[in-house]
Design an enzyme around this catalytic site. Structure first.
Site, mmCIF file in Angstrom:
data_model
loop_
_atom_site.group_PDB
_atom_site.id
_atom_site.type_symbol
_atom_site.label_atom_id
_atom_site.label_comp_id
_atom_site.label_asym_id
_atom_site.label_seq_id
_atom_site.Cartn_x
_atom_site.Cartn_y
_atom_site.Cartn_z
ATOM 1 N N GLU A 54 5.816 49.456 -91.007
ATOM 2 C CA GLU A 54 6.120 50.627 -90.177
ATOM 3 C C GLU A 54 4.846 51.376 -89.795
ATOM 4 O OE1 GLU A 54 8.699 53.219 -92.372
ATOM 5 O OE2 GLU A 54 9.653 51.565 -93.409
ATOM 6 N N SER A 55 4.843 51.875 -88.572
ATOM 7 C CA SER A 55 3.801 52.790 -88.055
ATOM 8 C C SER A 55 2.493 52.094 -87.695
ATOM 9 C CB SER A 55 3.472 53.907 -89.048
ATOM 10 O OG SER A 55 4.588 54.729 -89.241
ATOM 11 N N LYS B 182 11.892 58.510 -80.356
ATOM 12 C CA LYS B 182 11.132 59.614 -80.976
ATOM 13 C C LYS B 182 10.569 60.504 -79.876
ATOM 14 C CE LYS B 182 7.948 58.673 -84.276
ATOM 15 N NZ LYS B 182 6.619 58.324 -84.830
ATOM 16 N N ASN C 251 4.891 51.877 -94.993
ATOM 17 C CA ASN C 251 4.421 52.757 -93.930
ATOM 18 C C ASN C 251 2.901 52.737 -93.909
ATOM 19 O OD1 ASN C 251 3.884 54.819 -92.096
ATOM 20 N ND2 ASN C 251 5.602 56.059 -92.787
ATOM 21 N N GLU D 238 12.092 52.460 -81.790
ATOM 22 C CA GLU D 238 12.437 53.827 -82.180
ATOM 23 C C GLU D 238 12.590 54.781 -81.002
ATOM 24 O OE1 GLU D 238 11.443 55.441 -86.145
ATOM 25 O OE2 GLU D 238 9.783 56.332 -85.030
ATOM 26 N N GLU E 173 11.173 53.192 -98.021
ATOM 27 C CA GLU E 173 9.803 53.250 -97.497
ATOM 28 C C GLU E 173 8.802 53.646 -98.579
ATOM 29 O OE1 GLU E 173 9.071 55.320 -93.671
ATOM 30 O OE2 GLU E 173 7.788 56.635 -94.856
ATOM 31 N N LYS F 9 16.767 57.738 -88.990
ATOM 32 C CA LYS F 9 15.432 58.069 -89.516
ATOM 33 C C LYS F 9 15.435 59.556 -89.863
ATOM 34 C CE LYS F 9 10.908 56.605 -89.655
ATOM 35 N NZ LYS F 9 10.114 56.508 -88.432
#
Length: 261
Positions: free
Chosen positions: A216-217, A56, A186, A54, A165, A116
């Site tokens: 994710e995350s 970010k 997530n 990603e 998600e 995103k």
């Protein structure tokens, strides 16, 4: 209001403003509308690493992550690292991103790009295609089942992949439908921002095998990836772990090399 409610309220105002500046027919006239998208789901099915890296700059939970790097350099670095795909945040107010980032990333790489964004309107899906995305993100926490169906079917008609998600079983149950390609879990609670990888492990059993599973995350170690692969995850979205370094591409390469070693 929690942070997610604030983001969505601001996003509705932002989209209304954008519609008055650039009309839907203008978006539809973009040369990118003719481009054949690359399927992230197909790439993940064949990938040894499954890393979606990603771009970010900042986030509500971490404030500034990295403001100094150009998105072109990051995109090239992720491509050289053999990332399966790239995620580009386009929200400005809370994450410091923009549609310019999407365009510049698209010009710098040939790997699939996920836009995103907090999608609450069909306009943003056409916008994603017009600015060079291959994949859109839909967030179950902010959408009804009807909206998920309508938005995902529009995306598929434009040749875009859809990553949906979820954060819990309730969101998952309302979301499963044939117009999705990938189901992302997530691990970060969007209301409290706490992270727990057990969310991915628990929900994996509930996700039908027709969908590519993405975690994710909060993923920061190769061990976590190996653990999640045991639960049939094929995609892993990683942002802060790479972006907090001076060379995200190099960081991603070292990480990916360890996974496939």
């Amino acid at each position: 209001m929690n942070i997610l409610d604030k983001i969505v309220a601001d996003k509705r105002k932002e989209v209304d403003l954008k519609k008055s500046l650039i009309t839907l027919p203008q978006l539809e006239a973009s040369v990118m509308m003719e481009r054949t998208s690359i399927s992230l789901a197909e790439v993940l099915r064949k990938s040894n690493s499954g890393i979606i890296a990603e771009h970010k700059r900042r986030s509500p939970s971490k404030s500034v992550i990295n403001q100094s790097l150009s998105v072109q350099d990051v995109a090239k670095g992720y491509t050289d690292a053999s990332a399966s795909g790239m995620s580009v945040l386009t929200d400005g107010k809370y994450f410091g991103g923009s549609l310019d980032d999407l365009v510049l990333a698209r010009a710098s790489t040939n790997i699939p790009i996920l836009r995103k964004e907090f999608i609450i309107d069909e306009y943003q899906i056409v916008e994603a295609k017009a600015y060079g995305a291959d994949v859109i993100l839909l967030i179950a926490a902010i959408l009804s089942r009807e909206e998920i169906k309508k938005f995902s079917e529009l995306a598929k008609s434009l040749g875009l992949d859809v990553l949906l998600e979820v954060h819990n079983e309730e969101e998952l149950e309302k979301s499963i439908m044939p117009s999705l390609d990938m189901l992302g879990v997530n691990n970060r609670n969007l209301k409290s921002f706490e992270v727990d990888l057990d969310i991915s492990k628990t929900l994996s059993k509930k996700i039908p095998d027709d969908f590519v599973k993405v975690s994710e995350s909060g993923i920061s170690s190769v061990e976590a990836i190996r653990e999640l692969k045991e639960f049939d995850y094929q995609g892993f979205l990683i942002g802060e772990n790479f972006m907090k370094t001076n060379e995200p591409g190099e960081s991603a390469k070292r990480f990916i090399d360890k996974i496939i070693a």
